[in-house]
Design an enzyme around this catalytic site. Sequence first.
Site, PDB file in Angstrom:
ATOM      1  N   LYS A  34      40.169  36.485  34.484  1.00 21.95           N
ATOM      2  CA  LYS A  34      40.671  37.863  34.610  1.00 21.95           C
ATOM      3  C   LYS A  34      40.729  38.263  36.089  1.00 21.95           C
ATOM      4  O   LYS A  34      40.208  37.541  36.948  1.00 21.95           O
ATOM      5  CB  LYS A  34      39.742  38.796  33.836  1.00 21.95           C
ATOM      6  CG  LYS A  34      38.345  38.850  34.429  1.00 21.95           C
ATOM      7  CD  LYS A  34      37.346  39.510  33.491  1.00 21.95           C
ATOM      8  CE  LYS A  34      35.968  39.528  34.124  1.00 21.95           C
ATOM      9  NZ  LYS A  34      34.920  39.837  33.160  1.00 21.95           N
ATOM     10  N   TYR A 254      35.582  52.031  66.293  1.00 23.32           N
ATOM     11  CA  TYR A 254      35.686  53.431  65.855  1.00 23.32           C
ATOM     12  C   TYR A 254      34.306  54.058  65.695  1.00 23.32           C
ATOM     13  O   TYR A 254      33.401  53.461  65.099  1.00 23.32           O
ATOM     14  CB  TYR A 254      36.384  53.520  64.494  1.00 23.32           C
ATOM     15  CG  TYR A 254      37.875  53.328  64.557  1.00 23.32           C
ATOM     16  CD1 TYR A 254      38.680  54.199  65.296  1.00 23.32           C
ATOM     17  CD2 TYR A 254      38.475  52.296  63.856  1.00 23.32           C
ATOM     18  CE1 TYR A 254      40.055  54.026  65.330  1.00 23.32           C
ATOM     19  CE2 TYR A 254      39.852  52.120  63.884  1.00 23.32           C
ATOM     20  CZ  TYR A 254      40.635  52.986  64.622  1.00 23.32           C
ATOM     21  OH  TYR A 254      41.982  52.805  64.652  1.00 23.32           O
TER      22      TYR A 254
HETATM   23  C1  LIG Z   1      33.956  38.731  33.147  1.00 24.71           C
HETATM   24  C2  LIG Z   1      33.357  38.309  31.883  1.00 24.71           C
HETATM   25  C3  LIG Z   1      32.675  37.085  31.784  1.00 24.71           C
HETATM   26  C4  LIG Z   1      32.415  36.189  32.973  1.00 24.71           C
HETATM   27  O1  LIG Z   1      31.307  36.667  33.676  1.00 24.71           O
HETATM   28  P1  LIG Z   1      30.724  35.904  34.962  1.00 24.71           P
HETATM   29  O2  LIG Z   1      29.543  36.681  35.338  1.00 24.71           O
HETATM   30  O3  LIG Z   1      31.808  35.979  36.000  1.00 24.71           O
HETATM   31  O4  LIG Z   1      30.445  34.518  34.558  1.00 24.71           O
HETATM   32  C5  LIG Z   1      32.217  36.701  30.538  1.00 24.71           C
HETATM   33  N1  LIG Z   1      32.397  37.483  29.461  1.00 24.71           N
HETATM   34  C6  LIG Z   1      33.027  38.672  29.518  1.00 24.71           C
HETATM   35  C7  LIG Z   1      33.187  39.487  28.294  1.00 24.71           C
HETATM   36  C8  LIG Z   1      33.507  39.131  30.734  1.00 24.71           C
HETATM   37  O5  LIG Z   1      34.120  40.317  30.783  1.00 24.71           O
END
Ligand SMILES: *Cc1c(COP(=O)(O)O)cnc(C)c1O
Length: 390
Positions: A34, A254
């Site tokens: 994702k 800055y």
């Molecule tokens: C993002 C996500 C993962 C992966 O998590 P990590 O900590 O990056 O391994 C697994 N399960 C769900 C439902 C997620 O949303």
Amino acid sequence: MRPARVVIDLDAARANLRLARALAPKSKVMAVIKADAYGHGLTRMARAFAAADAFGVACLEEAVQLREAGIHHRIVLLEGVFDAAELSGVHTHRLDIVVHSLVQLEMLEQAAPGAPIPVWLKIDTGMHRLGLPIEQLPGAWQRLQACKAVAQPVMLMTHLASAQQRGASSVMRQLRNFEAATAALSGGRCIANSAALLSLPAAHADWVRPGLMLYGVSPFEDGAAAGAELRPVMTLRSALIAVNRVRAGETIGYGGTWACPEDMPVGVVAMGYGDGYPRHAEPGTPILVNGRRAALIGRPSMDMLSVDLRNVPQAKIGDPVILWGAGDGGILPVEEVARHANTIPYQLLCCVKMRARFEIEGMADDTTPGGTLAVEELDLEATPVDDGIA
Ligand SMILES: *Cc1c(COP(=O)(O)O)cnc(C)c1O
């Protein structure tokens, strides 16, 4: 050409996936890609992770992008559908969905998709984000069994809130809740994110869902993933574009928030928050110059940041700089930068902007020869829809 760029090491990505498999040898692997594969490029990483059993994404748009790139794997929408209209896209593109609420269950009951849809029923065992409360599980389970739109068997999943904190008592409580709630139900089980995969064999179950570790980054709040040889996939690179001698007492950048304690060399790096470098990184955040450790000083600006070169006094314009990742004989974990910026590595990876160029190293997939495959010049005006490497 502005030297800011992102290097993606696909061989490292594949090695991390092999490690995940080796650590959870009895489980199938749903590689979570994702958020544009945690900023690494969605279709590119799907190809790199071709050995995974399935992919997890956040929404239909991501899944469609994968299908249009010719990815035929099982793909799971981790939040399910956001409205009933999406179910037709789910069917067309042969996707799996999570069902985390009675509202989503009703959508399925009202739907007449052309073929039954594989469902992962998400149960809230203590994270209190998405998932059916345990009390609703038996009823929902019955309805899913009876629902013609649902492919059988239904998978069972839950998500752990604190696996990244070693020894958190809530983790065992969640596992017990899940066990008790699902004891009488059939169907595959899926619990573990990266942290649980790395530290909690009891949570491996039938499927694991690693994300962060596949990108070579430790999910643990205390840093290292003990015993796991994760290889960083993303390296954020640039170069010195100026080297100045600044007098004691003069301030940098800055707001003049950082004053030189002595006459000293100060480098300017072509990298800033416009590229995704965290503006809240504090002075002292490590930066590699010529592979050696130097330190951020002053506030990062949009395109540039300043670096204390007292530790690398010979550094000159054009010398290579690594903001995180590996190269030039050095390594700088993004976890460390995240700690200095009061955030987590997930956020830093996701925030890297396309404006910095992406360079790809390693094999795109197991069917293409090795070597550097492509340098992608990303057009600022263009929408980065397909960033595939083909
Ligand atoms: C993002 C996500 C993962 C992966 O998590 P990590 O900590 O990056 O391994 C697994 N399960 C769900 C439902 C997620 O949303």
